[in-house]
Design a protein around this motif. Structure first.
Motif, PDB file in Angstrom:
ATOM      1  N   ILE A 267       6.293   5.421  -0.295  1.00 48.93           N
ATOM      2  CA  ILE A 267       5.763   6.235  -1.402  1.00 48.93           C
ATOM      3  C   ILE A 267       4.575   7.074  -0.964  1.00 48.93           C
ATOM      4  O   ILE A 267       4.503   8.267  -1.225  1.00 48.93           O
ATOM      5  CB  ILE A 267       5.385   5.316  -2.574  1.00 48.93           C
ATOM      6  N   TYR A 268       3.609   6.427  -0.289  1.00 50.66           N
ATOM      7  CA  TYR A 268       2.429   7.135   0.231  1.00 50.66           C
ATOM      8  C   TYR A 268       2.281   6.792   1.723  1.00 50.66           C
ATOM      9  O   TYR A 268       1.467   5.960   2.099  1.00 50.66           O
ATOM     10  CB  TYR A 268       1.169   6.720  -0.525  1.00 50.66           C
ATOM     11  N   PRO A 269       3.074   7.412   2.580  1.00 52.87           N
ATOM     12  CA  PRO A 269       3.031   7.082   4.016  1.00 52.87           C
ATOM     13  C   PRO A 269       1.683   7.339   4.674  1.00 52.87           C
ATOM     14  O   PRO A 269       1.345   6.688   5.661  1.00 52.87           O
ATOM     15  CB  PRO A 269       4.130   7.980   4.619  1.00 52.87           C
ATOM     16  N   ASP A 270       0.893   8.273   4.127  1.00 46.30           N
ATOM     17  CA  ASP A 270      -0.399   8.589   4.739  1.00 46.30           C
ATOM     18  C   ASP A 270      -1.418   7.480   4.555  1.00 46.30           C
ATOM     19  O   ASP A 270      -2.478   7.499   5.191  1.00 46.30           O
ATOM     20  CB  ASP A 270      -0.957   9.891   4.151  1.00 46.30           C
ATOM     21  N   LEU A 271      -1.134   6.518   3.696  1.00 44.39           N
ATOM     22  CA  LEU A 271      -2.059   5.411   3.462  1.00 44.39           C
ATOM     23  C   LEU A 271      -1.744   4.196   4.325  1.00 44.39           C
ATOM     24  O   LEU A 271      -2.455   3.195   4.261  1.00 44.39           O
ATOM     25  CB  LEU A 271      -2.032   5.000   1.983  1.00 44.39           C
ATOM     26  N   VAL A 272      -0.711   4.272   5.137  1.00 48.56           N
ATOM     27  CA  VAL A 272      -0.291   3.130   5.955  1.00 48.56           C
ATOM     28  C   VAL A 272      -0.476   3.464   7.432  1.00 48.56           C
ATOM     29  O   VAL A 272      -0.037   4.515   7.904  1.00 48.56           O
ATOM     30  CB  VAL A 272       1.176   2.752   5.672  1.00 48.56           C
ATOM     31  N   TYR A 273      -1.150   2.565   8.144  1.00 45.64           N
ATOM     32  CA  TYR A 273      -1.412   2.731   9.580  1.00 45.64           C
ATOM     33  C   TYR A 273      -0.796   1.558  10.339  1.00 45.64           C
ATOM     34  O   TYR A 273      -0.516   0.510   9.754  1.00 45.64           O
ATOM     35  CB  TYR A 273      -2.913   2.767   9.862  1.00 45.64           C
ATOM     36  N   GLU A 274      -0.625   1.742  11.623  1.00 45.51           N
ATOM     37  CA  GLU A 274      -0.144   0.655  12.481  1.00 45.51           C
ATOM     38  C   GLU A 274      -1.263   0.232  13.420  1.00 45.51           C
ATOM     39  O   GLU A 274      -1.859   1.062  14.108  1.00 45.51           O
ATOM     40  CB  GLU A 274       1.081   1.091  13.284  1.00 45.51           C
ATOM     41  N   SER A 275      -1.582  -1.061  13.423  1.00 38.46           N
ATOM     42  CA  SER A 275      -2.675  -1.573  14.249  1.00 38.46           C
ATOM     43  C   SER A 275      -2.240  -1.704  15.698  1.00 38.46           C
ATOM     44  O   SER A 275      -1.060  -1.539  16.034  1.00 38.46           O
ATOM     45  CB  SER A 275      -3.128  -2.942  13.723  1.00 38.46           C
ATOM     46  N   GLN A 276      -3.191  -2.021  16.570  1.00 36.78           N
ATOM     47  CA  GLN A 276      -2.894  -2.214  17.983  1.00 36.78           C
ATOM     48  C   GLN A 276      -1.956  -3.388  18.199  1.00 36.78           C
ATOM     49  O   GLN A 276      -1.208  -3.432  19.178  1.00 36.78           O
ATOM     50  CB  GLN A 276      -4.192  -2.446  18.763  1.00 36.78           C
ATOM     51  N   GLU A 277      -1.990  -4.362  17.267  1.00 42.03           N
ATOM     52  CA  GLU A 277      -1.108  -5.521  17.378  1.00 42.03           C
ATOM     53  C   GLU A 277       0.279  -5.246  16.832  1.00 42.03           C
ATOM     54  O   GLU A 277       1.157  -6.115  16.878  1.00 42.03           O
ATOM     55  CB  GLU A 277      -1.712  -6.723  16.645  1.00 42.03           C
ATOM     56  N   GLY A 278       0.503  -4.025  16.292  1.00 37.81           N
ATOM     57  CA  GLY A 278       1.807  -3.673  15.746  1.00 37.81           C
ATOM     58  C   GLY A 278       1.974  -4.003  14.281  1.00 37.81           C
ATOM     59  O   GLY A 278       3.070  -3.844  13.727  1.00 37.81           O
ATOM     60  N   ASP A 279       0.905  -4.456  13.606  1.00 37.50           N
ATOM     61  CA  ASP A 279       0.979  -4.778  12.187  1.00 37.50           C
ATOM     62  C   ASP A 279       0.712  -3.523  11.344  1.00 37.50           C
ATOM     63  O   ASP A 279      -0.018  -2.628  11.753  1.00 37.50           O
ATOM     64  CB  ASP A 279      -0.048  -5.854  11.822  1.00 37.50           C
ATOM     65  N   LEU A 280       1.310  -3.495  10.155  1.00 37.89           N
ATOM     66  CA  LEU A 280       1.046  -2.408   9.218  1.00 37.89           C
ATOM     67  C   LEU A 280      -0.229  -2.710   8.441  1.00 37.89           C
ATOM     68  O   LEU A 280      -0.409  -3.812   7.921  1.00 37.89           O
ATOM     69  CB  LEU A 280       2.224  -2.227   8.250  1.00 37.89           C
ATOM     70  N   CYS A 281      -1.121  -1.728   8.369  1.00 35.96           N
ATOM     71  CA  CYS A 281      -2.391  -1.881   7.664  1.00 35.96           C
ATOM     72  C   CYS A 281      -2.491  -0.812   6.581  1.00 35.96           C
ATOM     73  O   CYS A 281      -1.930   0.274   6.718  1.00 35.96           O
ATOM     74  CB  CYS A 281      -3.572  -1.759   8.637  1.00 35.96           C
ATOM     75  N   ILE A 282      -3.217  -1.120   5.516  1.00 36.61           N
ATOM     76  CA  ILE A 282      -3.300  -0.229   4.358  1.00 36.61           C
ATOM     77  C   ILE A 282      -4.726   0.292   4.208  1.00 36.61           C
ATOM     78  O   ILE A 282      -5.688  -0.468   4.310  1.00 36.61           O
ATOM     79  CB  ILE A 282      -2.880  -0.969   3.075  1.00 36.61           C
ATOM     80  N   ASN A 283      -4.831   1.579   3.967  1.00 35.18           N
ATOM     81  CA  ASN A 283      -6.118   2.207   3.682  1.00 35.18           C
ATOM     82  C   ASN A 283      -6.371   2.087   2.179  1.00 35.18           C
ATOM     83  O   ASN A 283      -6.077   2.996   1.401  1.00 35.18           O
ATOM     84  CB  ASN A 283      -6.102   3.667   4.126  1.00 35.18           C
ATOM     85  N   TYR A 284      -6.920   0.935   1.769  1.00 36.15           N
ATOM     86  CA  TYR A 284      -7.141   0.697   0.347  1.00 36.15           C
ATOM     87  C   TYR A 284      -8.222   1.617  -0.224  1.00 36.15           C
ATOM     88  O   TYR A 284      -8.203   1.940  -1.418  1.00 36.15           O
ATOM     89  CB  TYR A 284      -7.529  -0.763   0.109  1.00 36.15           C
ATOM     90  N   THR A 285      -9.168   2.053   0.599  1.00 36.70           N
ATOM     91  CA  THR A 285     -10.258   2.895   0.104  1.00 36.70           C
ATOM     92  C   THR A 285      -9.731   4.190  -0.506  1.00 36.70           C
ATOM     93  O   THR A 285     -10.161   4.617  -1.582  1.00 36.70           O
ATOM     94  CB  THR A 285     -11.247   3.214   1.240  1.00 36.70           C
ATOM     95  N   GLU A 286      -8.772   4.826   0.158  1.00 41.45           N
ATOM     96  CA  GLU A 286      -8.254   6.095  -0.341  1.00 41.45           C
ATOM     97  C   GLU A 286      -7.232   5.912  -1.458  1.00 41.45           C
ATOM     98  O   GLU A 286      -6.689   6.899  -1.970  1.00 41.45           O
ATOM     99  CB  GLU A 286      -7.666   6.912   0.810  1.00 41.45           C
ATOM    100  N   MET A 287      -6.971   4.664  -1.847  1.00 34.24           N
ATOM    101  CA  MET A 287      -6.153   4.424  -3.027  1.00 34.24           C
ATOM    102  C   MET A 287      -6.979   4.552  -4.299  1.00 34.24           C
ATOM    103  O   MET A 287      -6.421   4.708  -5.397  1.00 34.24           O
ATOM    104  CB  MET A 287      -5.510   3.038  -2.964  1.00 34.24           C
ATOM    105  N   ILE A 288      -8.294   4.498  -4.175  1.00 33.63           N
ATOM    106  CA  ILE A 288      -9.161   4.590  -5.354  1.00 33.63           C
ATOM    107  C   ILE A 288      -8.969   5.918  -6.088  1.00 33.63           C
ATOM    108  O   ILE A 288      -8.840   5.930  -7.320  1.00 33.63           O
ATOM    109  CB  ILE A 288     -10.637   4.385  -4.951  1.00 33.63           C
ATOM    110  N   PRO A 289      -8.927   7.088  -5.396  1.00 39.15           N
ATOM    111  CA  PRO A 289      -8.674   8.339  -6.126  1.00 39.15           C
ATOM    112  C   PRO A 289      -7.332   8.320  -6.864  1.00 39.15           C
ATOM    113  O   PRO A 289      -7.215   8.917  -7.941  1.00 39.15           O
ATOM    114  CB  PRO A 289      -8.692   9.405  -5.027  1.00 39.15           C
ATOM    115  N   LEU A 290      -6.327   7.652  -6.287  1.00 42.73           N
ATOM    116  CA  LEU A 290      -5.030   7.561  -6.961  1.00 42.73           C
ATOM    117  C   LEU A 290      -5.154   6.763  -8.249  1.00 42.73           C
ATOM    118  O   LEU A 290      -4.549   7.105  -9.272  1.00 42.73           O
ATOM    119  CB  LEU A 290      -4.005   6.918  -6.030  1.00 42.73           C
TER     120      LEU A 290
END
Length: 415
Positions: A267-290
């Motif tokens: 839904i919002y691919p720009d809010l999801v990152y991949e860590s060095q360990e290969g895990d998916l991480c979420i940018n919760y801070t930028e979800m606040i404007p949403l």
């Protein structure tokens, strides 16, 4: 006879010193070294480490290098008592380092431990024990403590206590105010336009933010032992592992809550990152404007629903009419024209003669009222709105007649 024995002993000692200490014709001294000293003092040393390179003192050893200890009372009047002091005067276009510590090998051994610089401190005055203290002086940009990955020449954009180029991870808590770059035009420096967040601004999907957020899945989960700790235990390393921190121990015991990253990525691919360990991480801070936008959309829907309620007024013949009555007897609000606008726009409306009081209210997307217009005319009329000092963006305007919200619409101000 005794004098002869003493003389022989002195000669023997001097001969032994000659074997351990070598003085070169250039005045350099080598101790326990088989090569000619290229530095003023060379202790140990071989063909690879002979003191060349402008050093005054060079030490090489298969065991410990240099041990310096300061203890006992002193008659020195200054407060700073130092075991080792390194000072480097800056006077040319070079790299200047006060103290450098290095513990490194090119090939990976995957065992043991390595510290470039290890600082330990404690049990002095409470609150004044520093294992490592960095102090940035002067007025130039830089950092008291700089952390990078495989890079030493970093241009720091401001003056910071700590500046890190790369990911930072902590097992404990972070205290303080967390700031992120804003969407201001000065921060973006013309690289992209700042647009109001709305369904219309989404070129790929025109559904509202509320509808998008309603598709997300909330999950709860428990943490397992970190993979790094598992690998450490399986490696057979004989050095004891570091104990868990208080926060780490609690994190393993508690239940955690979050969003399904796989669903959010759709839904919002720009809010999801991949860590060095290969895990998916979420940018919760930028979800606040949403979330703020979704509240604004929900509020607009509520106001709109309130405006669709039947508004009965009496016509001149005494009969009541609702939405289906005479158009002039039914209050109505039209879309402003032009929209978007830069300076002025016209809002047309209809008010029955029976309406005693009517207002046009202007709100920002946070629901804050920023202006109101008293509507005196009845029947079909209009009011002109000016952008004035309002910042470019999206706003709401609502028609209220006799205390009832008739309708709410959106208008957009552009630069």
């Amino acid at each position: 006879m005794k004098k002869s024995v003493t003389l022989i002993g002195v000669c023997f000692v001097f001969s032994g010193l000659q074997a351990q200490i070598k003085m070169s014709p250039n005045g350099n001294v080598g101790i326990q070294s088989s090569v000619t000293a290229q530095s003023a003092l060379l202790v140990g040393g071989d063909q690879n480490v002979n003191g060349s390179g402008g050093w005054k003192g060079v030490f090489q050893s298969n065991d410990h290098g240099v041990f310096v200890k300061r203890n006992g009372k002193t008659k020195v009047t200054i407060n700073d008592l130092m075991a080792i002091y390194g000072e480097n005067s800056i006077d040319a276009k070079k790299f200047y380092i006060g103290v450098k510590g290095r513990s490194y090998i090119k090939s990976s051994l995957n065992q043991g431990r390595a510290w470039g610089i290890l600082g330990e401190a404690g049990n002095s005055t409470g609150g004044y024990n520093y294992a490592v203290h960095g102090n940035l002086r002067g007025n130039q940009r830089g950092a008291a403590i700089l952390g990078t990955l495989d890079n030493i020449d970093i241009n720091v954009p401001g003056r910071y206590v700590g500046y890190f180029m790369g990911d930072i991870r902590t097992t404990g808590n972070i205290y303080g105010t967390v700031l992120t770059p804003s969407a201001s035009r000065s921060a973006l420096m013309g690289r992209s336009a700042v647009m109001p967040l709305s369904a219309e601004s989404d070129a790929t999907n025109s559904i509202s933010v509320v509808e998008k957020l309603s598709q997300l899945t909330a999950v709860q989960y428990n943490l397992s032992e970190p993979q790094a700790a598992q690998a450490f235990a399986a490696s057979g390393d004989t050095v004891a592992a570091a104990p868990r921190s208080v926060t780490d121990a609690q994190a393993l015991e508690k239940t955690h809550y979050g969003l399904d990253a796989e669903v959010l990525k759709e839904i919002y691919p720009d809010l999801v990152y991949e860590s060095q360990e290969g895990d998916l991480c979420i940018n919760y801070t930028e979800m606040i404007p949403l979330l703020v936008q979704s509240v604004s959309e929900l509020r607009a829907q509520v106001v709109s629903l309130q405006g669709t309620q039947t508004y009965n007024v009496r016509t001149r013949n005494g009969n009541e009419t609702g939405i289906g009555g005479n158009a002039l007897d039914v209050p109505a609000l039209e879309q402003n024209d032009p929209n978007p606008f830069t300076q002025t726009t016209v809002v047309r409306y209809t008010l029955p003669e029976s309406v005693k009081s009517a207002f046009l209210y202007i709100y920002d997307l946070n629901g804050t009222q920023i202006d109101q217009k008293t509507l005196q005319d009845r029947g079909k009329s209009s009011v002109t709105l000016e952008a004035g000092s309002l910042a470019p963006g999206m706003y709401l305007y609502a028609l209220v007649a006799d205390g009832k919200v008739i309708d709410t619409k959106r208008m957009i101000i552009t630069k």
